[in-house]
Design an enzyme around this catalytic site. Structure first.
Site, PDB file in Angstrom:
ATOM      1  N   LYS A   1     -60.727  54.253 -11.907  1.00 36.33           N
ATOM      2  CA  LYS A   1     -60.850  52.718 -11.386  1.00 36.33           C
ATOM      3  C   LYS A   1     -61.219  52.934  -9.979  1.00 36.33           C
ATOM      4  CE  LYS A   1     -56.903  51.115 -13.608  1.00 36.33           C
ATOM      5  NZ  LYS A   1     -56.377  52.079 -14.478  1.00 36.33           N
TER       6      LYS A   1
ATOM      7  N   ILE B   1     -56.284  64.159  -7.554  1.00 37.95           N
ATOM      8  CA  ILE B   1     -56.069  63.591  -8.637  1.00 37.95           C
ATOM      9  C   ILE B   1     -56.462  62.223  -8.758  1.00 37.95           C
ATOM     10  CG2 ILE B   1     -54.480  62.969 -10.485  1.00 37.95           C
ATOM     11  CD1 ILE B   1     -55.058  66.116 -10.150  1.00 37.95           C
ATOM     12  N   SER B   2     -57.662  61.497  -9.326  1.00 34.16           N
ATOM     13  CA  SER B   2     -57.999  60.146  -8.893  1.00 34.16           C
ATOM     14  C   SER B   2     -57.811  59.360 -10.396  1.00 34.16           C
ATOM     15  CB  SER B   2     -59.412  60.364  -8.314  1.00 34.16           C
ATOM     16  OG  SER B   2     -59.812  59.068  -7.690  1.00 34.16           O
TER      17      SER B   2
ATOM     18  N   ASP C   1     -42.588  65.999  -3.019  1.00 34.98           N
ATOM     19  CA  ASP C   1     -42.536  64.652  -3.310  1.00 34.98           C
ATOM     20  C   ASP C   1     -41.363  63.841  -2.498  1.00 34.98           C
ATOM     21  OD1 ASP C   1     -43.519  62.750  -6.174  1.00 34.98           O
ATOM     22  OD2 ASP C   1     -42.141  61.926  -4.734  1.00 34.98           O
TER      23      ASP C   1
ATOM     24  N   ILE D   1     -47.885  61.950 -13.528  1.00 34.52           N
ATOM     25  CA  ILE D   1     -48.903  62.864 -13.550  1.00 34.52           C
ATOM     26  C   ILE D   1     -48.603  64.220 -12.540  1.00 34.52           C
ATOM     27  CG2 ILE D   1     -51.167  63.071 -12.618  1.00 34.52           C
ATOM     28  CD1 ILE D   1     -51.582  60.009 -13.015  1.00 34.52           C
TER      29      ILE D   1
END
Length: 169
Positions: free
Chosen positions: A152, A148-149, A56, A36
């Site tokens: 769920k 960003i989710s 990252d 993503i």
């Protein structure tokens, strides 16, 4: 866009508005080497922000992303940082140096079965690391924070969903 069309949805992004949102801004993406996060980086660079900052903890995928972006967008300005969002000192250093206007927070644990087996990792990354990044963004005057989710998190039935919901809250 093609996926949405295949599912019968009509999706039309306002490219002009999105480009204006990015124009002249330094944008930082956490979790930049994940599927993503890397796609967010590709899409953002195509809109020509002032600068893109990719963060990252996964060195090898970040290395390959950097090479890909350099080849595809040779005229764009972007910086790549190896760093763990759980490391508040490292994140403060990156935020202070890069001075982002916008943060896209994609760093997260995302795989339900794996997080059911490793719930403490889900809590550490999805909740605690998010808090570190949000607090830094707020403290250092970042104007926009995009988390960003996942669907769920709406009505969580798993550890991963519950940790994403906590992060949203």
């Amino acid at each position: 866009e093609e996926i949405y069309k295949a599912l019968g949805f009509r999706l039309k992004l306002d490219d002009v508005a999105v480009a204006a949102f990015c124009s002249g801004k330094t944008i930082l993406v956490t979790g930049a080497a994940c599927s993503i996060g890397s796609e967010i980086c590709r899409q953002l660079l195509s809109l020509h922000p002032k600068k893109l900052v990719s963060v990252d903890r996964a060195e090898t995928p970040l290395f390959f992303l950097e090479r890909e972006l350099a080849e595809k967008y040779p005229r764009e300005i972007f910086n790549v940082h190896v760093g763990d969002t759980l490391d508040a000192v490292r994140m403060r250093d990156i935020f202070s140096r890069e001075k982002p206007d916008v943060v896209f927070h994609a760093a997260a644990m995302k795989h339900v079965p794996m997080m059911e087996a490793n719930p403490t990792e889900a809590v550490k990354v999805n909740v605690l690391a998010t808090r570190i990044v949000v607090d830094l963004a707020k403290e250092l005057g970042v104007s926009r924070f995009v988390m960003i989710s996942t669907d769920k998190a709406v009505n969580p039935t798993s550890v991963m969903g519950a940790t994403k919901r906590m992060a949203e809250m």
